[in-house]
Scaffold this active site. Structure first.
Site, PDB file in Angstrom:
ATOM      1  N   CYS A 162       0.835  -1.202   0.000  1.00 57.55           N
ATOM      2  CA  CYS A 162       0.000   0.000   0.000  1.00 57.55           C
ATOM      3  C   CYS A 162       0.878   1.264   0.000  1.00 57.55           C
ATOM      4  CB  CYS A 162      -0.998  -0.036   1.144  1.00 57.55           C
ATOM      5  SG  CYS A 162      -2.353   1.155   0.911  1.00 57.55           S
TER       6      CYS A 162
ATOM      7  N   HIS B  56      -3.842  -5.009   0.769  1.00 60.29           N
ATOM      8  CA  HIS B  56      -3.339  -5.391   2.093  1.00 60.29           C
ATOM      9  C   HIS B  56      -3.512  -6.889   2.381  1.00 60.29           C
ATOM     10  CE1 HIS B  56      -2.676  -1.372   3.931  1.00 60.29           C
ATOM     11  NE2 HIS B  56      -3.635  -0.982   3.106  1.00 60.29           N
TER      12      HIS B  56
ATOM     13  N   GLU C 165      -2.277  -8.389   4.795  1.00 56.98           N
ATOM     14  CA  GLU C 165      -2.303  -8.548   6.260  1.00 56.98           C
ATOM     15  C   GLU C 165      -3.654  -8.226   6.879  1.00 56.98           C
ATOM     16  OE1 GLU C 165      -1.455  -4.111   5.990  1.00 56.98           O
ATOM     17  OE2 GLU C 165      -1.340  -5.896   4.721  1.00 56.98           O
TER      18      GLU C 165
END
Length: 234
Positions: A96, A183, A185
């Site tokens: 990002c 993302h 995560e």
């Protein structure tokens, strides 16, 4: 192996007790993807860095609410640090804000996405089915939250993923750079929190589409496996 995570934000106090930090979220994900590394986390917004990047096999840049092109002192310093990592051709992973900042340091144009905010689950064409741990896939879906994008492929980079909304969604440079806009995560509950936090900013249509999209799952672990294979050179 030793990996340095440069954590480029501080989480909202409402969710910090659950998720701790973006660095911690990445450590959890990478462990799930099979990483058996020593992982050291440094918060760049507080001016924290290792004494030397040479002590690490790879550096990972997290996301951030900041703009990668910001003139905030900590962002300026981070760009200088990333310039040195790129010059040394050390393995570098960006996500990002990190994806954007690496692209900017490589000379690419980065700015506001003309389409507005990218939020919720987004699907991308994957152009490198032979990439380690890609397992022949031709598309993938990840959770996203961004208003900035890399607007052109950095010189010398290979396009890995794209969509109509985000034409440069992932790229690589030889064996030393691997960057992804969305993302891996994130988990759905965190995306839910971000969507609700930004509901007024992003508008009701994007909010509702983003919330509805969270029911369909995402490929965060699969992308993390690619990151592990990239760092380990396998």
């Amino acid at each position: 192996m030793k990996v340095c995570v440069l954590d480029n934000d501080v989480l909202d106090p409402v969710v910090a007790p659950t998720y701790v930090s973006y660095g911690a979220m990445f450590e959890r994900l990478l462990r799930e993807a099979g990483a058996e590394w020593t992982i050291d986390i440094f918060n760049t917004t507080q001016g924290h860095y290792p004494d030397s990047f040479a002590d690490y096999d790879a550096v990972l840049l997290t996301g951030s609410k900041a703009d990668s092109f910001s003139q905030e002192p900590w962002v300026v310093e981070l760009r200088q640090r990333v310039d040195s990592i790129l010059a040394a051709k050390q393995k570098l992973v960006g996500v990002c804000f990190g994806h954007q900042l690496v692209g900017l340091c490589m000379g690419a144009k980065v700015g506001r996405a003309p389409q507005g905010w990218g939020s919720g689950r987004m699907t991308y064409l994957w152009h490198a089915p032979e990439f380690p741990q890609a397992e022949g896939r031709q598309e993938l879906s990840l959770l996203a939250s961004h208003q900035d994008q890399v607007l052109e492929l950095p010189a010398g980079a290979r396009l890995l993923a794209s969509s109509d909304f985000c034409p440069v969604a992932a790229y690589a440079v030889d064996e030393h750079v691997f960057c992804v806009q969305a993302h891996p995560e994130f988990v759905e509950a965190y995306s839910d929190f971000i969507l609700n936090k930004r509901r007024e900013t992003i508008g009701e249509t994007i909010y509702q589409q983003g919330m509805d999209s969270l029911a369909y799952g995402h490929d965060g672990v699969q992308v993390a496996r690619m990151m592990v294979a990239f760092v380990e050179g396998s």
